[in-house]
Design a protein around this motif. Structure first.
Motif, PDB file in Angstrom:
ATOM      1  N   ALA A 119     -16.672  39.869 -42.838  1.00 25.24           N
ATOM      2  CA  ALA A 119     -17.152  40.966 -41.992  1.00 25.24           C
ATOM      3  C   ALA A 119     -16.119  42.079 -41.912  1.00 25.24           C
ATOM      4  CB  ALA A 119     -17.483  40.437 -40.601  1.00 25.24           C
ATOM      5  N   ASP A 120     -14.842  41.722 -41.809  1.00 29.14           N
ATOM      6  CA  ASP A 120     -13.791  42.733 -41.742  1.00 29.14           C
ATOM      7  C   ASP A 120     -13.698  43.523 -43.047  1.00 29.14           C
ATOM      8  OD1 ASP A 120     -11.470  43.971 -40.376  1.00 29.14           O
ATOM      9  OD2 ASP A 120     -10.348  43.040 -42.010  1.00 29.14           O
ATOM     10  N   ILE A 121     -13.863  42.840 -44.166  1.00 22.35           N
ATOM     11  CA  ILE A 121     -13.807  43.520 -45.466  1.00 22.35           C
ATOM     12  C   ILE A 121     -14.934  44.547 -45.595  1.00 22.35           C
ATOM     13  CG2 ILE A 121     -14.095  43.167 -47.967  1.00 22.35           C
ATOM     14  CD1 ILE A 121     -12.751  40.374 -47.481  1.00 22.35           C
ATOM     15  N   LEU A 122     -16.119  44.198 -45.105  1.00 23.73           N
ATOM     16  CA  LEU A 122     -17.283  45.063 -45.263  1.00 23.73           C
ATOM     17  C   LEU A 122     -17.451  46.075 -44.128  1.00 23.73           C
ATOM     18  CD1 LEU A 122     -19.884  42.434 -46.536  1.00 23.73           C
ATOM     19  CD2 LEU A 122     -18.615  44.114 -47.893  1.00 23.73           C
ATOM     20  N   ALA A 123     -16.725  45.873 -43.031  1.00 23.42           N
ATOM     21  CA  ALA A 123     -16.860  46.763 -41.880  1.00 23.42           C
ATOM     22  C   ALA A 123     -16.231  48.128 -42.152  1.00 23.42           C
ATOM     23  CB  ALA A 123     -16.206  46.130 -40.654  1.00 23.42           C
ATOM     24  N   ASP A 167      -4.943  45.245 -46.538  1.00 20.03           N
ATOM     25  CA  ASP A 167      -5.626  46.240 -47.355  1.00 20.03           C
ATOM     26  C   ASP A 167      -5.687  45.865 -48.834  1.00 20.03           C
ATOM     27  OD1 ASP A 167      -6.106  47.786 -45.136  1.00 20.03           O
ATOM     28  OD2 ASP A 167      -4.453  49.182 -45.493  1.00 20.03           O
ATOM     29  N   ASP A 168      -4.577  45.353 -49.374  1.00 19.09           N
ATOM     30  CA  ASP A 168      -4.577  45.037 -50.812  1.00 19.09           C
ATOM     31  C   ASP A 168      -5.534  43.891 -51.117  1.00 19.09           C
ATOM     32  OD1 ASP A 168      -2.890  43.307 -49.387  1.00 19.09           O
ATOM     33  OD2 ASP A 168      -1.647  42.882 -51.140  1.00 19.09           O
ATOM     34  N   SER A 194     -11.670  31.810 -48.700  1.00 21.85           N
ATOM     35  CA  SER A 194     -10.813  32.797 -48.041  1.00 21.85           C
ATOM     36  C   SER A 194     -10.934  34.163 -48.710  1.00 21.85           C
ATOM     37  CB  SER A 194      -9.354  32.335 -48.094  1.00 21.85           C
ATOM     38  OG  SER A 194      -8.882  32.387 -49.434  1.00 21.85           O
ATOM     39  N   ALA A 195     -10.513  35.189 -47.969  1.00 23.76           N
ATOM     40  CA  ALA A 195     -10.479  36.541 -48.533  1.00 23.76           C
ATOM     41  C   ALA A 195      -9.556  36.592 -49.744  1.00 23.76           C
ATOM     42  CB  ALA A 195     -10.014  37.525 -47.464  1.00 23.76           C
ATOM     43  N   ALA A 196      -8.487  35.805 -49.724  1.00 23.15           N
ATOM     44  CA  ALA A 196      -7.550  35.797 -50.846  1.00 23.15           C
ATOM     45  C   ALA A 196      -8.220  35.336 -52.135  1.00 23.15           C
ATOM     46  CB  ALA A 196      -6.359  34.893 -50.524  1.00 23.15           C
ATOM     47  N   LEU A 197      -9.127  34.349 -52.039  1.00 22.66           N
ATOM     48  CA  LEU A 197      -9.806  33.877 -53.242  1.00 22.66           C
ATOM     49  C   LEU A 197     -10.897  34.843 -53.687  1.00 22.66           C
ATOM     50  CD1 LEU A 197      -9.955  30.014 -52.858  1.00 22.66           C
ATOM     51  CD2 LEU A 197      -8.266  31.484 -53.954  1.00 22.66           C
ATOM     52  N   HIS A 220      -9.490  44.232 -53.397  1.00 20.70           N
ATOM     53  CA  HIS A 220      -9.944  43.405 -54.521  1.00 20.70           C
ATOM     54  C   HIS A 220     -11.116  42.506 -54.118  1.00 20.70           C
ATOM     55  CE1 HIS A 220      -6.817  44.655 -57.269  1.00 20.70           C
ATOM     56  NE2 HIS A 220      -5.885  44.410 -56.360  1.00 20.70           N
ATOM     57  N   ALA A 221     -11.084  41.998 -52.891  1.00 15.23           N
ATOM     58  CA  ALA A 221     -12.185  41.148 -52.431  1.00 15.23           C
ATOM     59  C   ALA A 221     -13.489  41.931 -52.368  1.00 15.23           C
ATOM     60  CB  ALA A 221     -11.850  40.554 -51.066  1.00 15.23           C
ATOM     61  N   LYS A 222     -13.404  43.176 -51.967  1.00 15.84           N
ATOM     62  CA  LYS A 222     -14.611  43.996 -51.872  1.00 15.84           C
ATOM     63  C   LYS A 222     -15.226  44.218 -53.250  1.00 15.84           C
ATOM     64  CE  LYS A 222     -16.448  47.940 -49.352  1.00 15.84           C
ATOM     65  NZ  LYS A 222     -16.143  49.043 -48.414  1.00 15.84           N
TER      66      LYS A 222
END
Length: 418
Positions: A130-134, A399-400, A192-195, A404-406
């Motif tokens: 949700a944070d990545i897409l918000a 942010d970094d 996870s966001a990292a993966l 990439h996750a997005k």
């Protein structure tokens, strides 16, 4: 919303126990995933995220907690959106503006442009997504930071990076004559966001249980094979349904050299499955399916694709939480459904459809132990904080990593099921 009480039962050898009836703050700082977690869960470090619930909220009676939640929602108005996962307990999900699976909820938040804060009643990886897409100015809160996911923790960034290096040694990193990569990384949303960022950096993609087959098709257009993590069962069931032989799906155990495989195993592989699983869905068995059919001739058995392959094969259908919900919504009076997924969702569906018989395949009632850590006390505390101008338990993806996750998430968005 009709309230449904989850009766927690036990039997010898059961991974469920009556400790689940206690307040989750009693377990937030303890090692492991808490009461009800599968005894088969491999516990990496760290696995706990402090819940930080003040003692005053632990001691409040239920009526006061619910009054605080209602008052805070009213005071915050359109500045707040609350998201509730299908598996969430009813005393929390009743306050959700949207109820759905993890990706539906992350997208639902985008439909509330005036919301300054997204409160995600789910688990950690969901709040990260949700944070990545918000929008940059929106904040995401997870009411209890100890609400993790054992499956997501089974594939950590270091282990996946090490596996990737080993695979590049076997395959080489040069594309084939047809331009396809040697291997495409695919991560399940339950990671996870990292993966997700790892997949974004290495030409990979994210999938959900709803679009896993479409995503694998996308991956095979671009790669000769797939590394699928963290859930082996979703990967195996999806690939098998596409006609891929299980002989071409070696398991990668991160605790063994080359994942426990030979180079020949890996060279002939089509889908490399990570050694991960969902504790809840692993509990379902073929015997339970057979018992349901014996008890209710004509029963329609639907299971989640995170269940083991023999269970999926024995069922009538397999599908995501949204698929299950829609199948039951499309039923008629007198229909009988046996469902292989988390009990809060099953009980809620039965309450919504009293004209049908809907029950869980597993006779031992076992909610998702980490999802269960979202309790009205945590929701009241975080909402009170917002009213007071304090943001508690905010989830912030660097942010970094988010960039990439997005990329991987947007690839998934573009890979729509036919």
């Amino acid at each position: 919303m009709t309230s449904v009480n989850v009766a927690i039962t036990t039997r010898p050898g059961s991974s469920c126990d009556t400790e689940l009836a206690k307040g989750p703050w009693e377990f937030d700082l303890a090692p492991g995933y808490g009461p009800g977690a599968s005894e088969d869960d491999a516990i990496p470090e760290p696995v706990t995220r402090p819940g930080q619930l003040p003692t005053a909220y632990q001691r409040m009676d239920e009526s006061e907690l619910h009054e605080r939640i209602r008052n805070a929602k009213k005071a915050l108005g359109d500045k707040l959106v609350i998201l509730g996962h299908f598996y969430q307990r009813d005393e929390v999900v009743q306050y959700a503006d949207f109820v759905g699976d993890s990706f539906q909820l992350a997208n639902a938040a985008l439909t509330k442009p005036d919301a300054e804060t997204i409160v995600f009643c789910g688990v950690h990886f969901m709040a990260e997504t949700a944070d990545i897409l918000a929008r940059p100015e929106q904040r995401v809160i997870l009411p209890n930071l100890a609400a993790g996911c054992s499956m997501a923790d089974m594939a950590d960034e270091d282990s996946v990076e090490a596996a990737w290096e080993d695979l590049m040694e076997v395959y080489g990193d040069e594309p084939a004559a047809d331009g396809r990569q040697a291997v495409i990384p695919v991560t399940y949303m339950n990671s996870s966001a990292a993966l997700k960022a790892f997949c974004g950096k290495h030409g990979g993609i994210v999938c959900t249980s709803s679009n896993a087959s479409t995503v694998l098709e996308w991956a095979f257009e671009r790669g000769q094979r797939v590394l699928f993590f963290p859930d082996q069962h979703l990967g195996r069931n999806t690939a098998k349904a596409m006609g891929i032989s299980t002989d071409d799906m070696p398991m990668w155990n991160p605790r063994k050299p080359l994942g426990g495989n030979t180079e020949d195993d890996l060279l002939s592989a089509k889908v490399i499955l990570w050694h991960g699983f969902c504790s809840v869905h692993k509990r379902f068995t073929v015997d339970q399916v057979a018992q349901a059919r014996a008890d209710y001739p004509g029963v329609r058995v639907i299971v989640h694709p995170e269940c083991p392959m023999p269970v999926v094969d024995a069922a009538d259908e397999a599908g995501s939480t949204d698929y299950i919900r829609k199948a039951i919504d499309g039923g008629k009076a007198g229909d009988v459904f046996a469902i292989g997924t988390e009990i809060n969702m099953v009980n809620r569906l039965q309450a919504e459809h009293p004209e049908m018989t809907i029950f869980c395949l597993d006779p031992v009632i076992c909610p998702c132990s980490t999802m269960y850590r979202i309790h009205p006390g945590y929701l009241a505390w975080t909402l009170d904080g917002l009213v007071e101008g304090e943001v508690r338990n905010e989830i912030v993806v660097a942010d970094d990593v988010a960039t990439h996750a997005k990329v991987a998430l947007e690839r998934m968005l573009a890979a729509k099921p036919s």
